[in-house]
Design an enzyme around this catalytic site. Structure first.
Site, PDB file in Angstrom:
ATOM      1  N   GLU A 142       7.144  -6.744   0.978  1.00 55.95           N
ATOM      2  CA  GLU A 142       6.054  -6.656   1.947  1.00 55.95           C
ATOM      3  C   GLU A 142       5.031  -7.772   1.727  1.00 55.95           C
ATOM      4  O   GLU A 142       4.501  -8.349   2.683  1.00 55.95           O
ATOM      5  CB  GLU A 142       5.366  -5.295   1.832  1.00 55.95           C
ATOM      6  CG  GLU A 142       6.182  -4.131   2.365  1.00 55.95           C
ATOM      7  CD  GLU A 142       6.016  -3.964   3.874  1.00 55.95           C
ATOM      8  OE1 GLU A 142       5.370  -4.814   4.512  1.00 55.95           O
ATOM      9  OE2 GLU A 142       6.531  -2.965   4.403  1.00 55.95           O
ATOM     10  N   LYS A 199      -2.103  -1.675  -3.686  1.00 61.53           N
ATOM     11  CA  LYS A 199      -2.965  -0.491  -3.691  1.00 61.53           C
ATOM     12  C   LYS A 199      -2.093   0.758  -3.749  1.00 61.53           C
ATOM     13  O   LYS A 199      -1.155   0.865  -2.945  1.00 61.53           O
ATOM     14  CB  LYS A 199      -3.824  -0.476  -2.421  1.00 61.53           C
ATOM     15  CG  LYS A 199      -4.758   0.725  -2.287  1.00 61.53           C
ATOM     16  CD  LYS A 199      -5.523   0.666  -0.971  1.00 61.53           C
ATOM     17  CE  LYS A 199      -6.427   1.884  -0.833  1.00 61.53           C
ATOM     18  NZ  LYS A 199      -7.172   1.888   0.445  1.00 61.53           N
ATOM     19  N   LYS A 237       0.863  -1.183   0.000  1.00 64.89           N
ATOM     20  CA  LYS A 237       0.000   0.000   0.000  1.00 64.89           C
ATOM     21  C   LYS A 237       0.895   1.227   0.000  1.00 64.89           C
ATOM     22  O   LYS A 237       1.643   1.462   0.947  1.00 64.89           O
ATOM     23  CB  LYS A 237      -0.918   0.005   1.220  1.00 64.89           C
ATOM     24  CG  LYS A 237      -1.882   1.190   1.240  1.00 64.89           C
ATOM     25  CD  LYS A 237      -2.809   1.110   2.440  1.00 64.89           C
ATOM     26  CE  LYS A 237      -3.773   2.291   2.485  1.00 64.89           C
ATOM     27  NZ  LYS A 237      -4.667   2.229   3.656  1.00 64.89           N
TER      28      LYS A 237
END
Length: 332
Positions: free
Chosen positions: A237, A252, A200
């Site tokens: 991640e 995202k 993200k």
């Protein structure tokens, strides 16, 4: 003798007719691969338009029933709920209040359509804190990672008890997947699915979303969301979250990070999702409103590009409308 003046290879044969193009399409969209994000606002009895996201609203508990029923009828795969509370505090108390707006909405939606689609909830504190950050702050005003994990554990149990089938961990705290999974399993919620917002990014494309949740954020989230220039870090991640027990990983925003999405999809042995965020939505709507692009084609093409890059499921504010077009065969 071969006539070299005529091409030997003619790829255009596979594009010659609508039927041929449909037959040879590499990427296809299905309504079941779409998830509709929904905002539910405390204290409203009617749907309230969001100015920066034309066509998207803040729902009340009555209007959200109608919205999720429409989503189920269209065949979308799920709905992701976000709460917009009337009051906020430093630790986001409303997030763990069983009668808080998000948990109340979850019960309503689960009762209405829980067997027809997957009821999902955003597990993050930013909508509930008066400072607008995704976690609790320490004495120096910094987001305290480990103290925030405790709040996430509490949120997970309340959301699962309220009927959420899938928890969307969007806060980007280190160790959040392991912490939530442990809490859920320890309380007997072994079937509750964990979606990790793994990659993200600290993106400018979240602007309209902050209008939608009436964000109180001062400053930025760069100490926990990813640097937009970092590609390898996004993959790292995702791999960490997979190791910690995530059931699904997420990239995202989607459109500006298709390289990261493709990287994750290439190595992940669990589903990979992507979120087509508010800014992506708003740009298409604004351009279409000015007559600069074909809205329907742009919507379809943008989501197709995300699927083509490797997303198994796409969260999109167009989910129900796009599903309707797909069900009618508008892009055949």
């Amino acid at each position: 003798m071969i006539d070299t003046s005529s091409p030997l290879v003619r790829p255009r044969r596979l594009r010659s007719t609508p039927a041929m193009r449909r037959l040879t399409s590499e990427t296809r969209l299905n309504p079941a691969e779409l998830v509709l994000p929904l905002f539910v606002r405390e204290g409203t009895s009617e749907a309230l338009p969001i100015t920066s996201m034309p066509g998207v609203v803040q729902h009340g508990l009555d209007s959200v029933r109608r919205a999720v029923t429409d989503a189920a009828s269209a065949g979308v795969g799920g709905v992701m709920l976000f709460g917009v509370p009337e009051s906020r505090d430093a630790i986001g108390s409303g997030a763990t209040d069983p009668d808080g707006i998000l948990n109340a909405a979850t019960r309503v939606v689960a009762e209405e359509v829980g067997g027809a689609l997957v009821v999902q909830t955003d597990l993050c504190l930013d909508e509930f804190t008066d400072h607008g950050h995704c976690g609790v702050l320490d004495a120096l005003g910094r987001v305290d990672n480990d103290a925030t994990l405790e709040r996430y554990r509490e949120m997970a149990l309340v959301q699962a008890a309220s009927g959420s089938q899938l928890l969307g961990l969007s806060g980007m705290m280190d160790g959040q997947v392991a912490a939530v999974r442990e809490a859920l399993d320890g309380a007997g919620f072994i079937d509750t699915t964990v979606l990790a917002y793994s990659a993200k990014y600290a993106s400018a494309f979240y602007g309209p979303f902050r209008d939608a949740v009436e964000s109180t954020l001062v400053g930025d989230r760069r100490s926990y969301q990813l640097n937009p220039g970092n590609r390898r870090e996004g993959l790292h991640e995702a791999l960490v979250d997979i190791e910690e027990g995530a059931d699904i990983v997420m990239v995202k925003p989607a459109g500006g990070y298709l390289d990261v999405l493709a990287d994750v999809a290439a190595v992940s042995d669990i589903p990979v999702w992507a979120y087509q965020v508010s800014g992506e939505y708003a740009m298409v709507e604004a351009a279409a409103a000015n007559g600069w692009i074909d809205r329907k084609r742009a919507v379809h093409e943008s989501v197709t590009g995300i699927r083509r890059a490797g997303a198994d499921v796409v969260l999109s504010y167009w989910a129900v409308e796009l599903a309707g077009w797909l069900n009618r065969g508008d892009f055949a």
